[in-house]
Design an enzyme around this catalytic site. Structure first.
Site, mmCIF file in Angstrom:
data_model
loop_
_atom_site.group_PDB
_atom_site.id
_atom_site.type_symbol
_atom_site.label_atom_id
_atom_site.label_comp_id
_atom_site.label_asym_id
_atom_site.label_seq_id
_atom_site.Cartn_x
_atom_site.Cartn_y
_atom_site.Cartn_z
ATOM 1 N N PRO A 1 0.750 -1.311 0.275
ATOM 2 C CA PRO A 1 -0.159 -0.126 0.126
ATOM 3 C C PRO A 1 0.598 1.288 -0.241
ATOM 4 C CG PRO A 1 -0.208 -0.393 2.150
ATOM 5 C CD PRO A 1 0.953 -1.795 1.385
ATOM 6 N N CYS B 1 1.749 3.131 10.273
ATOM 7 C CA CYS B 1 2.123 4.142 9.612
ATOM 8 C C CYS B 1 2.406 5.821 10.755
ATOM 9 C CB CYS B 1 0.536 4.967 9.220
ATOM 10 S SG CYS B 1 0.757 6.537 8.494
ATOM 11 N N ASN C 1 9.354 -6.702 4.614
ATOM 12 C CA ASN C 1 8.781 -5.593 3.452
ATOM 13 C C ASN C 1 10.878 -4.689 4.044
ATOM 14 O OD1 ASN C 1 7.000 -2.651 3.983
ATOM 15 N ND2 ASN C 1 7.272 -3.465 1.952
ATOM 16 N N GLY C 2 10.768 -3.811 3.415
ATOM 17 C CA GLY C 2 11.686 -2.904 3.476
ATOM 18 C C GLY C 2 12.712 -3.061 2.668
ATOM 19 N N ARG D 1 8.035 1.104 -3.429
ATOM 20 C CA ARG D 1 8.547 2.022 -3.807
ATOM 21 C C ARG D 1 9.692 0.928 -5.017
ATOM 22 N NH1 ARG D 1 12.400 4.602 0.335
ATOM 23 N NH2 ARG D 1 11.607 1.822 1.074
HETATM 24 C C1 LIG Z 1 4.034 7.172 -0.187
HETATM 25 C C2 LIG Z 1 3.242 6.385 0.492
HETATM 26 C C3 LIG Z 1 2.926 5.773 1.431
HETATM 27 C C4 LIG Z 1 2.859 4.864 2.540
HETATM 28 N N1 LIG Z 1 1.186 4.701 2.931
HETATM 29 C C5 LIG Z 1 0.614 3.467 2.779
HETATM 30 C C6 LIG Z 1 -0.621 2.568 3.569
HETATM 31 O O1 LIG Z 1 -1.361 3.424 3.314
HETATM 32 N N2 LIG Z 1 -0.417 1.794 4.100
HETATM 33 C C7 LIG Z 1 0.347 0.915 5.058
HETATM 34 O O2 LIG Z 1 0.798 0.109 5.706
HETATM 35 N N3 LIG Z 1 1.972 1.124 4.271
HETATM 36 C C8 LIG Z 1 2.678 2.728 3.809
HETATM 37 N N4 LIG Z 1 3.456 3.015 3.282
HETATM 38 C C9 LIG Z 1 4.205 2.028 3.403
HETATM 39 C C10 LIG Z 1 4.812 1.061 2.368
HETATM 40 O O3 LIG Z 1 3.519 -0.023 2.858
HETATM 41 C C11 LIG Z 1 5.792 0.040 2.809
HETATM 42 O O4 LIG Z 1 6.354 -0.392 4.147
HETATM 43 C C12 LIG Z 1 7.210 0.778 2.908
HETATM 44 O O5 LIG Z 1 7.428 1.947 1.467
HETATM 45 C C13 LIG Z 1 8.804 -0.085 2.527
HETATM 46 O O6 LIG Z 1 8.789 -0.623 1.291
HETATM 47 P P1 LIG Z 1 9.403 -0.298 0.003
HETATM 48 O O7 LIG Z 1 11.340 -0.391 1.094
HETATM 49 O O8 LIG Z 1 9.030 -1.761 -0.399
HETATM 50 O O9 LIG Z 1 8.908 0.885 -0.260
HETATM 51 C C14 LIG Z 1 4.066 4.131 2.375
HETATM 52 C C15 LIG Z 1 4.757 4.611 1.679
HETATM 53 C C16 LIG Z 1 4.896 5.353 0.274
HETATM 54 C C17 LIG Z 1 6.474 5.267 0.733
#
Ligand SMILES: Cc1cc2nc3c(=O)[nH]c(=O)nc-3n(C[C@H](O)[C@H](O)[C@H](O)COP(=O)(O)O)c2cc1C
Length: 332
Positions: free
Chosen positions: A15, A106, A207-208, A232
């Protein structure tokens, strides 16, 4: 509709509120490679959020709204009242959700002020109560999961928090391997995820910072996880899920994937504009979303000029409507 299969590698679209919305999910569904996605959070504040309100924000919960490709979509809820969360989960199912996720990660100040999201990481008992209320309110065929960070400030908090999720009866847990205090600072704690995974009896989605297939392989080796959530990374490489599938010797889902990152991004932007053209031909919504998308790629990558060709960057900068964006991208 299938979500997480404990015995199979699962790739989950993360998300991303304000970024990964219905049009963007339509693109990712069209490009393929993911098993399911999680919606941006629906905030459950003072009252029950109705099915109509949920569908207004997440119109693709009921089915595809742009294009025809399907990506099973789990509805994510955020709030601190067990009763309201449970009642909203039922509304979510009326709106079409076939799986519910609960946001305990969040870190946005507006959310923390009202004690939702990551604020609940400090009160594991409340996490158990919320998960349990939602789980109990729904039939067993609807999976309920929780998405957490490792803790508020210490990655070791994750042991208690993850146990609280399991005690609430969640079907699986997704762990963003950073604490709230770490925000998005580079570096994730796979060791903490590995420890928790060994102790829990429910599946763990890691995740991350999973930006490449190599990083996923490293995460798998260090945590023992077979389920991965990508956020991302998909913005930088819209075909990342396919790369991960190939690196794990999973069956290829399509053969026409460009080799170069710049062409992948270009194709992604073209498909995005084309998929939404009917609905948004003369609106500025899609071009502004593409600008935001390219801006986010810039944030996570030093080599945007190489990743996105100069012509595409110029087109993205100039376009005011979807039609203009398509014309400019296609101009020789
Ligand atoms: C712009 C943005 C919005 C996000 N919105 C949510 C959200 O609505 N719910 C949630 O659980 N995580 C949210 N996240 C966190 C991501 O789901 C994820 O946990 C985080 O970006 C790490 O994963 P990644 O490194 O693959 O991006 C958001 C992240 C970003 C960058």
């Amino acid at each position: 509709m299938s979500f997480l299969n404990p015995n199979q590698t699962t790739l989950v679209l993360a998300p991303m509120e304000g970024v990964m919305d219905a049009p963007m999910r339509a693109l990712i569904a069209d490009l393929g490679g993911f098993d399911y996605g999680v919606s941006e959070f629906v905030r459950v504040g003072q009252g029950v959020v109705t099915a109509q309100q949920i569908l207004r924000d997440i119109p693709d919960l009921y089915g595809p709204v742009f294009g025809s490709a399907k990506l099973p979509l789990q509805l994510q809820l955020l709030g601190d009242s067990p009763e309201l969360m449970a009642a909203t989960a039922i509304e979510g199912c009326i709106a079409g959700a076939r799986a519910i996720d609960i946001n305990f990660g969040c870190p946005a100040p507006t959310i923390l002020r009202r004690s939702g999201g990551a604020a609940l990481l400090r009160t594991p008992c409340a996490i158990t109560e919320i998960v349990s209320a939602v789980r109990t309110a729904l039939p067993a065929v609807i999976p309920v999961s929780a998405k957490i960070r490792l803790g508020w400030e210490d990655p070791n908090e994750v042991d208690v928090i993850a146990r609280a999720v399991e005690d609430g009866g969640a079907n699986w847990i997704t762990i963003h391997a950073r604490t709230k205090q770490e925000g998005y600072r580079p570096g994730v704690h796979w060791d903490a995820v590995a420890r928790v995974k060994a102790r829990l009896s429910i599946p763990v989605v890691a995740n991350g910072d999973l930006f490449t297939a190599e990083e996923v392989a490293r995460c798998a080796a260090e945590t023992g996880c077979t389920h991965f959530m990508i956020g991302r990374g998909i913005l930088k490489n819209p075909f990342l899920a396919h790369d991960i599938r190939a690196s794990q010797s999973l069956p290829a889902l399509r053969a026409d994937i460009p080799a170069q990152l710049s062409n992948r991004l270009r194709l992604g932007i073209e498909r995005y504009a084309a998929l939404t053209r009917d609905q948004a031909a003369n609106s500025g919504f899609i071009p502004s979303r593409v600008k935001q998308w390219v801006g986010m790629v810039r944030d996570i990558s030093d080599d945007v000029p190489r990743d996105v060709s100069r012509e595409v960057l110029t087109a993205v900068k100039r376009a005011r409507t979807t039609s203009e964006l398509l014309d400019l991208i296609h101009r020789p």
